[in-house]
Design a protein around this motif. Structure first.
Motif, PDB file in Angstrom:
ATOM      1  N   MET A  41     104.765  79.418  47.844  1.00  0.00           N
ATOM      2  CA  MET A  41     104.260  79.038  46.527  1.00  0.00           C
ATOM      3  C   MET A  41     104.398  77.534  46.332  1.00  0.00           C
ATOM      4  SD  MET A  41     105.810  82.283  44.359  1.00  0.00           S
ATOM      5  CE  MET A  41     105.776  81.448  42.813  1.00  0.00           C
ATOM      6  N   GLN A  42     103.317  76.899  45.879  1.00  0.00           N
ATOM      7  CA  GLN A  42     103.345  75.471  45.590  1.00  0.00           C
ATOM      8  C   GLN A  42     104.152  75.238  44.313  1.00  0.00           C
ATOM      9  OE1 GLN A  42      99.106  75.104  45.397  1.00  0.00           O
ATOM     10  NE2 GLN A  42      98.973  74.303  47.480  1.00  0.00           N
ATOM     11  N   THR A  43     104.770  74.067  44.211  1.00  0.00           N
ATOM     12  CA  THR A  43     105.654  73.775  43.083  1.00  0.00           C
ATOM     13  C   THR A  43     104.926  73.026  41.975  1.00  0.00           C
ATOM     14  OG1 THR A  43     106.375  71.704  44.097  1.00  0.00           O
ATOM     15  CG2 THR A  43     107.694  73.669  44.574  1.00  0.00           C
ATOM     16  N   PRO A  44     105.494  73.058  40.758  1.00  0.00           N
ATOM     17  CA  PRO A  44     104.944  72.244  39.670  1.00  0.00           C
ATOM     18  C   PRO A  44     105.077  70.754  40.026  1.00  0.00           C
ATOM     19  CG  PRO A  44     106.561  73.824  38.832  1.00  0.00           C
ATOM     20  CD  PRO A  44     106.621  73.867  40.316  1.00  0.00           C
ATOM     21  N   ASP A  45     104.428  69.898  39.235  1.00  0.00           N
ATOM     22  CA  ASP A  45     104.448  68.461  39.515  1.00  0.00           C
ATOM     23  C   ASP A  45     105.818  67.833  39.304  1.00  0.00           C
ATOM     24  OD1 ASP A  45     101.755  68.467  40.187  1.00  0.00           O
ATOM     25  OD2 ASP A  45     101.124  68.073  38.136  1.00  0.00           O
ATOM     26  N   GLY A  46     106.555  68.259  38.292  1.00  0.00           N
ATOM     27  CA  GLY A  46     107.852  67.656  38.005  1.00  0.00           C
ATOM     28  C   GLY A  46     108.713  68.579  37.180  1.00  0.00           C
ATOM     29  N   PRO A  47     109.905  68.100  36.798  1.00  0.00           N
ATOM     30  CA  PRO A  47     110.858  68.972  36.098  1.00  0.00           C
ATOM     31  C   PRO A  47     110.439  69.368  34.685  1.00  0.00           C
ATOM     32  CG  PRO A  47     111.695  66.734  36.228  1.00  0.00           C
ATOM     33  CD  PRO A  47     110.453  66.781  37.070  1.00  0.00           C
ATOM     34  N   GLU A  48     109.481  68.685  34.090  1.00  0.00           N
ATOM     35  CA  GLU A  48     109.011  69.023  32.750  1.00  0.00           C
ATOM     36  C   GLU A  48     107.753  69.884  32.778  1.00  0.00           C
ATOM     37  OE1 GLU A  48     110.719  68.168  29.961  1.00  0.00           O
ATOM     38  OE2 GLU A  48     112.221  67.279  31.268  1.00  0.00           O
ATOM     39  N   ASP A  49     107.239  70.190  33.969  1.00  0.00           N
ATOM     40  CA  ASP A  49     105.998  70.938  34.116  1.00  0.00           C
ATOM     41  C   ASP A  49     106.252  72.383  34.525  1.00  0.00           C
ATOM     42  OD1 ASP A  49     104.354  68.677  33.592  1.00  0.00           O
ATOM     43  OD2 ASP A  49     104.703  68.004  35.635  1.00  0.00           O
ATOM     44  N   VAL A  50     105.261  73.205  34.301  1.00  0.00           N
ATOM     45  CA  VAL A  50     105.310  74.622  34.659  1.00  0.00           C
ATOM     46  C   VAL A  50     104.082  74.925  35.507  1.00  0.00           C
ATOM     47  CG1 VAL A  50     105.207  76.976  33.736  1.00  0.00           C
ATOM     48  CG2 VAL A  50     106.539  75.230  32.546  1.00  0.00           C
ATOM     49  N   ALA A  51     104.234  75.759  36.510  1.00  0.00           N
ATOM     50  CA  ALA A  51     103.099  76.192  37.329  1.00  0.00           C
ATOM     51  C   ALA A  51     102.759  77.634  36.999  1.00  0.00           C
ATOM     52  CB  ALA A  51     103.420  76.070  38.811  1.00  0.00           C
ATOM     53  N   TRP A  52     101.468  77.912  36.913  1.00  0.00           N
ATOM     54  CA  TRP A  52     100.962  79.281  36.829  1.00  0.00           C
ATOM     55  C   TRP A  52     100.217  79.516  38.129  1.00  0.00           C
ATOM     56  CZ3 TRP A  52      95.546  80.522  36.383  1.00  0.00           C
ATOM     57  CH2 TRP A  52      95.300  81.892  36.398  1.00  0.00           C
ATOM     58  N   TYR A  53     100.449  80.669  38.758  1.00  0.00           N
ATOM     59  CA  TYR A  53      99.901  80.944  40.079  1.00  0.00           C
ATOM     60  C   TYR A  53      98.630  81.772  39.970  1.00  0.00           C
ATOM     61  CZ  TYR A  53     104.015  78.654  41.539  1.00  0.00           C
ATOM     62  OH  TYR A  53     104.965  77.681  41.712  1.00  0.00           O
ATOM     63  N   ASP A  54      97.553  81.194  40.513  1.00  0.00           N
ATOM     64  CA  ASP A  54      96.235  81.800  40.367  1.00  0.00           C
ATOM     65  C   ASP A  54      96.051  83.101  41.145  1.00  0.00           C
ATOM     66  OD1 ASP A  54      96.095  80.692  42.907  1.00  0.00           O
ATOM     67  OD2 ASP A  54      94.369  79.406  42.458  1.00  0.00           O
ATOM     68  N   PHE A  55      97.037  83.484  41.942  1.00  0.00           N
ATOM     69  CA  PHE A  55      96.974  84.798  42.599  1.00  0.00           C
ATOM     70  C   PHE A  55      97.520  85.886  41.681  1.00  0.00           C
ATOM     71  CE2 PHE A  55     100.941  82.804  44.043  1.00  0.00           C
ATOM     72  CZ  PHE A  55     101.865  83.732  43.598  1.00  0.00           C
ATOM     73  N   SER A  56      98.087  85.490  40.543  1.00  0.00           N
ATOM     74  CA  SER A  56      98.627  86.453  39.585  1.00  0.00           C
ATOM     75  C   SER A  56      97.653  86.605  38.420  1.00  0.00           C
ATOM     76  CB  SER A  56     100.003  85.997  39.089  1.00  0.00           C
ATOM     77  OG  SER A  56      99.901  84.849  38.259  1.00  0.00           O
ATOM     78  N   ALA A  57      97.974  87.527  37.527  1.00  0.00           N
ATOM     79  CA  ALA A  57      97.102  87.795  36.378  1.00  0.00           C
ATOM     80  C   ALA A  57      97.085  86.613  35.424  1.00  0.00           C
ATOM     81  CB  ALA A  57      97.579  89.037  35.642  1.00  0.00           C
ATOM     82  N   LYS A  58      95.976  86.457  34.741  1.00  0.00           N
ATOM     83  CA  LYS A  58      95.888  85.469  33.676  1.00  0.00           C
ATOM     84  C   LYS A  58      96.640  86.035  32.473  1.00  0.00           C
ATOM     85  CE  LYS A  58      92.555  82.502  31.466  1.00  0.00           C
ATOM     86  NZ  LYS A  58      91.141  82.198  31.270  1.00  0.00           N
ATOM     87  N   PRO A  59      97.441  85.219  31.788  1.00  0.00           N
ATOM     88  CA  PRO A  59      98.186  85.726  30.633  1.00  0.00           C
ATOM     89  C   PRO A  59      97.281  86.422  29.624  1.00  0.00           C
ATOM     90  CG  PRO A  59      98.870  83.500  31.175  1.00  0.00           C
ATOM     91  CD  PRO A  59      97.676  83.799  32.029  1.00  0.00           C
ATOM     92  N   GLY A  60      97.751  87.561  29.133  1.00  0.00           N
ATOM     93  CA  GLY A  60      97.011  88.313  28.132  1.00  0.00           C
ATOM     94  C   GLY A  60      96.103  89.390  28.688  1.00  0.00           C
ATOM     95  N   TYR A  61      96.033  89.516  30.017  1.00  0.00           N
ATOM     96  CA  TYR A  61      95.120  90.461  30.616  1.00  0.00           C
ATOM     97  C   TYR A  61      95.799  91.737  31.125  1.00  0.00           C
ATOM     98  CZ  TYR A  61      91.145  87.464  30.073  1.00  0.00           C
ATOM     99  OH  TYR A  61      90.121  86.717  29.528  1.00  0.00           O
ATOM    100  N   GLY A  62      96.997  92.025  30.639  1.00  0.00           N
ATOM    101  CA  GLY A  62      97.607  93.319  30.887  1.00  0.00           C
ATOM    102  C   GLY A  62      98.238  93.533  32.242  1.00  0.00           C
ATOM    103  N   SER A  63      98.592  92.472  32.935  1.00  0.00           N
ATOM    104  CA  SER A  63      99.286  92.607  34.215  1.00  0.00           C
ATOM    105  C   SER A  63     100.314  91.478  34.298  1.00  0.00           C
ATOM    106  CB  SER A  63      98.275  92.543  35.365  1.00  0.00           C
ATOM    107  OG  SER A  63      98.896  92.929  36.559  1.00  0.00           O
ATOM    108  N   ASN A  64     100.910  91.326  35.461  1.00  0.00           N
ATOM    109  CA  ASN A  64     101.958  90.327  35.620  1.00  0.00           C
ATOM    110  C   ASN A  64     101.396  88.946  35.910  1.00  0.00           C
ATOM    111  OD1 ASN A  64     104.060  92.215  35.336  1.00  0.00           O
ATOM    112  ND2 ASN A  64     103.806  92.844  37.452  1.00  0.00           N
ATOM    113  N   ALA A  65     101.783  87.979  35.072  1.00  0.00           N
ATOM    114  CA  ALA A  65     101.446  86.576  35.280  1.00  0.00           C
ATOM    115  C   ALA A  65     102.692  85.906  35.864  1.00  0.00           C
ATOM    116  CB  ALA A  65     101.058  85.914  33.971  1.00  0.00           C
ATOM    117  N   VAL A  66     102.496  85.094  36.905  1.00  0.00           N
ATOM    118  CA  VAL A  66     103.635  84.451  37.571  1.00  0.00           C
ATOM    119  C   VAL A  66     103.647  82.970  37.211  1.00  0.00           C
ATOM    120  CG1 VAL A  66     104.708  83.908  39.780  1.00  0.00           C
ATOM    121  CG2 VAL A  66     103.584  86.115  39.456  1.00  0.00           C
TER     122      VAL A  66
END
Length: 70
Positions: A41-66
């Motif tokens: 898994m690739q990391t976020p840009d820095g300590p204040e950032d968060v990464a969402w992984y495009d192999f996981s569900a989009k938030p709100g679509y009823g599955s697991n978002a990573v």
């Protein structure tokens, strides 16, 4: 048989751009990441950032978002 309920509000088609969790005073930009050639898994840009992984569900679509962050 009861009809499944629709989520309300309906999931957004907008890109995942920020994560806000007021209870924990989190408000951070979100970058979209995937996995590298080695399957890591690739990391976020820095300590204040968060990464969402495009192999996981989009938030709100009823599955697991990573997400990942510090």
């Amino acid at each position: 048989m009861a009809k499944p309920t629709e989520p309300w509000p309906p999931p957004s088609e907008a890109p995942v751009a920020r994560i806000v969790i007021p209870r924990f005073e989190v408000e951070a930009p979100v970058v979209v990441r995937g996995v590298d050639g080695a399957g890591v898994m690739q990391t976020p840009d820095g300590p204040e950032d968060v990464a969402w992984y495009d192999f996981s569900a989009k938030p709100g679509y009823g599955s697991n978002a990573v997400f990942s962050g510090h």
